[in-house]
Design an enzyme around this catalytic site. Structure first.
Site, PDB file in Angstrom:
ATOM      1  N   TYR A  46       2.979   2.728   0.168  1.00 35.31           N
ATOM      2  CA  TYR A  46       2.605   2.760   1.580  1.00 35.31           C
ATOM      3  C   TYR A  46       2.128   4.134   2.039  1.00 35.31           C
ATOM      4  CZ  TYR A  46       4.256  -1.914   2.899  1.00 35.31           C
ATOM      5  OH  TYR A  46       4.409  -3.268   3.048  1.00 35.31           O
ATOM      6  N   LYS A  88      10.621  -1.897 -11.798  1.00 34.45           N
ATOM      7  CA  LYS A  88       9.694  -2.429 -12.809  1.00 34.45           C
ATOM      8  C   LYS A  88       9.662  -1.406 -13.940  1.00 34.45           C
ATOM      9  CE  LYS A  88       6.618  -5.391 -14.288  1.00 34.45           C
ATOM     10  NZ  LYS A  88       6.986  -6.738 -14.750  1.00 34.45           N
ATOM     11  N   ASP A 101      10.052  -8.855 -11.046  1.00 33.51           N
ATOM     12  CA  ASP A 101       9.547 -10.224 -11.250  1.00 33.51           C
ATOM     13  C   ASP A 101      10.702 -11.196 -11.479  1.00 33.51           C
ATOM     14  OD1 ASP A 101       9.951  -8.810 -13.615  1.00 33.51           O
ATOM     15  OD2 ASP A 101       8.250  -9.685 -14.689  1.00 33.51           O
ATOM     16  N   ASP A 151       9.249  -5.136   0.654  1.00 27.95           N
ATOM     17  CA  ASP A 151       8.429  -5.884   1.612  1.00 27.95           C
ATOM     18  C   ASP A 151       8.298  -7.329   1.135  1.00 27.95           C
ATOM     19  OD1 ASP A 151       6.587  -6.352   3.757  1.00 27.95           O
ATOM     20  OD2 ASP A 151       4.952  -6.188   2.304  1.00 27.95           O
ATOM     21  N   ASP A 184      10.530 -10.976   2.491  1.00 25.08           N
ATOM     22  CA  ASP A 184       9.890 -12.200   2.999  1.00 25.08           C
ATOM     23  C   ASP A 184      10.384 -13.408   2.211  1.00 25.08           C
ATOM     24  OD1 ASP A 184       8.329 -10.889   4.899  1.00 25.08           O
ATOM     25  OD2 ASP A 184       6.519 -12.033   4.385  1.00 25.08           O
TER      26      ASP A 184
HETATM   27  C1  IPM Z   1       7.203  -5.596   7.417  1.00 25.40           C
HETATM   28  C2  IPM Z   1       5.749  -5.811   7.700  1.00 25.40           C
HETATM   29  C3  IPM Z   1       5.072  -4.452   7.740  1.00 25.40           C
HETATM   30  C4  IPM Z   1       5.190  -3.834   6.359  1.00 25.40           C
HETATM   31  C5  IPM Z   1       3.621  -4.453   8.228  1.00 25.40           C
HETATM   32  C6  IPM Z   1       3.496  -5.076   9.603  1.00 25.40           C
HETATM   33  C7  IPM Z   1       3.035  -3.080   8.209  1.00 25.40           C
HETATM   34  O1  IPM Z   1       5.191  -6.657   6.763  1.00 25.40           O
HETATM   35  O2  IPM Z   1       7.874  -4.881   8.188  1.00 25.40           O
HETATM   36  O3  IPM Z   1       7.698  -6.141   6.427  1.00 25.40           O
HETATM   37  O4  IPM Z   1       4.390  -4.143   5.463  1.00 25.40           O
HETATM   38  O5  IPM Z   1       6.095  -3.031   6.149  1.00 25.40           O
HETATM   39 MG    MG Z   2       6.589  -7.501   5.409  1.00 28.61          MG
END
Ligand code: IPM
Ligand code: MG
Length: 361
Positions: free
Chosen positions: A142, A193, A225, A249, A253
């Site tokens: 990032y 990894k 993975d 990240d 999710d």
């Molecule tokens: C998160 C989001 C952010 C990230 C975006 C909105 C920049 O996906 O907080 O997980 O990638 O960190």
């Molecule tokens: Mg995210």
């Protein structure tokens, strides 16, 4: 009684709809405890671009720095998809993370017993899941340098992002990992990894070294993975996970599916002087403006704010309890409702939870 200044940055999309409900919950806590909350709004994301031309409005950072905590909604949306990369709404959030040194992102994912059937995964897989993803938030791909795009005369191009970590960066997030695991079930899984990346070799080396100071926490290492698979295969094996920015990240999710819906997942970003609290779900452009978004992730983020920034542990427990009670009462927003059931809107769900918080005092 104490007065707390809270910077409120609703941002875009459903951020604008769920944050007001989190505020109402904090106000109910204020009424119950006598603490005073002062909410001051700041612009970030697309909302800031529209008003000021930049994804972080002048003054927003200063507002954050002068506050006890930050309540953040979400940023982004199709409206700003064509703005230049460095001006995207997301840059506003990334700048806040970096400027305030919010290097530790805590994302708990818990399968609430009454919501097991809301998850698309089988009941026997998700039942009992209670894990915490700790994501490093200010390093890795990032922010690594160099980055950018080179355009060639022949029309081709080359783009670069850099995954880089210093031992100091790994050490401080590892410490958070062990400290958090210590307050949970004392198991820490470090995800990397190592079979491909030198960054992961340093990561594993440092985490292992820090681990010697925490003999009471069982540390294991897992390849990313494999972890992605294990999360949907046998999620109950996890307690606390610590990992670098991009892996975190993605994995967080994925972990959202275990909780039934993204609409259930809160987060805390810590490390610097001021903590930031944010639902994980994002702006959800498909349902924005309809008043149907689930406010629970934002409300649970407010509970994390009470717990981690204001040290109001009992009150955080009360908010968590209130959410549980409302769910036990059978109330559901559209994202977690069973087929055929009448879903509650954002405001309605907020009302129910506020009333339940008031009842806790
Ligand atoms: C998160 C989001 C952010 C990230 C975006 C909105 C920049 O996906 O907080 O997980 O990638 O960190
Ligand atoms: Mg995210």
């Amino acid at each position: 009684m104490a007065t707390y200044r809270i910077a409120v940055l609703p941002g875009d999309g459903i951020g604008q709809e769920v944050i007001p409900e989190a505020i109402r919950v904090l106000e109910a806590v204020g009424k119950g405890t006598g603490a005073a909350f002062e909410f001051e709004r700041g612009l970030v994301g697309g909302a800031a671009i529209d008003a000021t031309g930049a994804p972080l409005a002048p003054g927003t950072l200063e507002l954050c720095r002068a506050s006890h905590a930050i309540l953040f909604g979400a940023v982004g949306g199709p409206k700003w998809d064509d703005v230049p990369h460095e001006q995207r709404p997301e840059r506003g959030l990334l700048a806040i993370r970096k400027e305030l040194d919010l290097y530790a992102n805590l994302r708990p994912a818990k399968c609430f017993p009454m919501l097991v059937d809301a998850s698309p995964l089988k009941r026997q897989v998700v039942e009992g899941t209670d894990l915490m993803v700790i994501r490093e938030l200010t390093g890795g791909l990032y922010f690594g340098e160099p980055r950018g795009v080179e355009r060639f005369a022949d029309g081709g191009a080359r783009a670069i992002n850099t995954m880089a970590y210093t031992s100091r960066e790994v050490e401080r997030i590892a410490r958070i990992g062990f400290e958090v695991a210590r307050k949970r079930r004392r198991r820490l899984t470090s995800v990397d990894k190592v079979n491909v990346l030198v960054v992961s070799q340093l990561w594993r080396e440092v985490v292992t070294r820090v681990g010697r100071e925490y003999p009471d926490v069982t540390l294991d290492h897992m390849l990313v993975d494999n972890c992605a698979m294990a999360l949907v295969h046998r999620p109950t094996q996890f307690d606390t996970i610590v990992t670098e920015n991009t892996f975190g990240d993605i994995l967080s999710d994925e972990a959202a599916i275990l909780a039934g819906s993204m609409g259930m997942l809160p987060s805390a970003s810590l490390g610097g002087a001021v903590g930031l609290f944010e639902p994980v779900h994002g702006t959800a452009p498909d349902i924005a403006g309809k008043g149907i978004a689930n406010p629970i992730a934002a409300i649970l983020s407010a509970a994390m704010l009470l717990r981690y920034s204001l040290n109001m542990t009992k009150d955080a427990d009360r908010v968590d309890q209130a959410v549980l009670r409302v769910l036990e009462g059978g109330h559901r927003t559209a994202d977690i409702a069973a087929a055929g059931a009448r879903p509650r809107g954002t405001r309605e769900m907020g009302d129910l939870i506020v009333r339940e918080v008031e009842r806790q005092y």
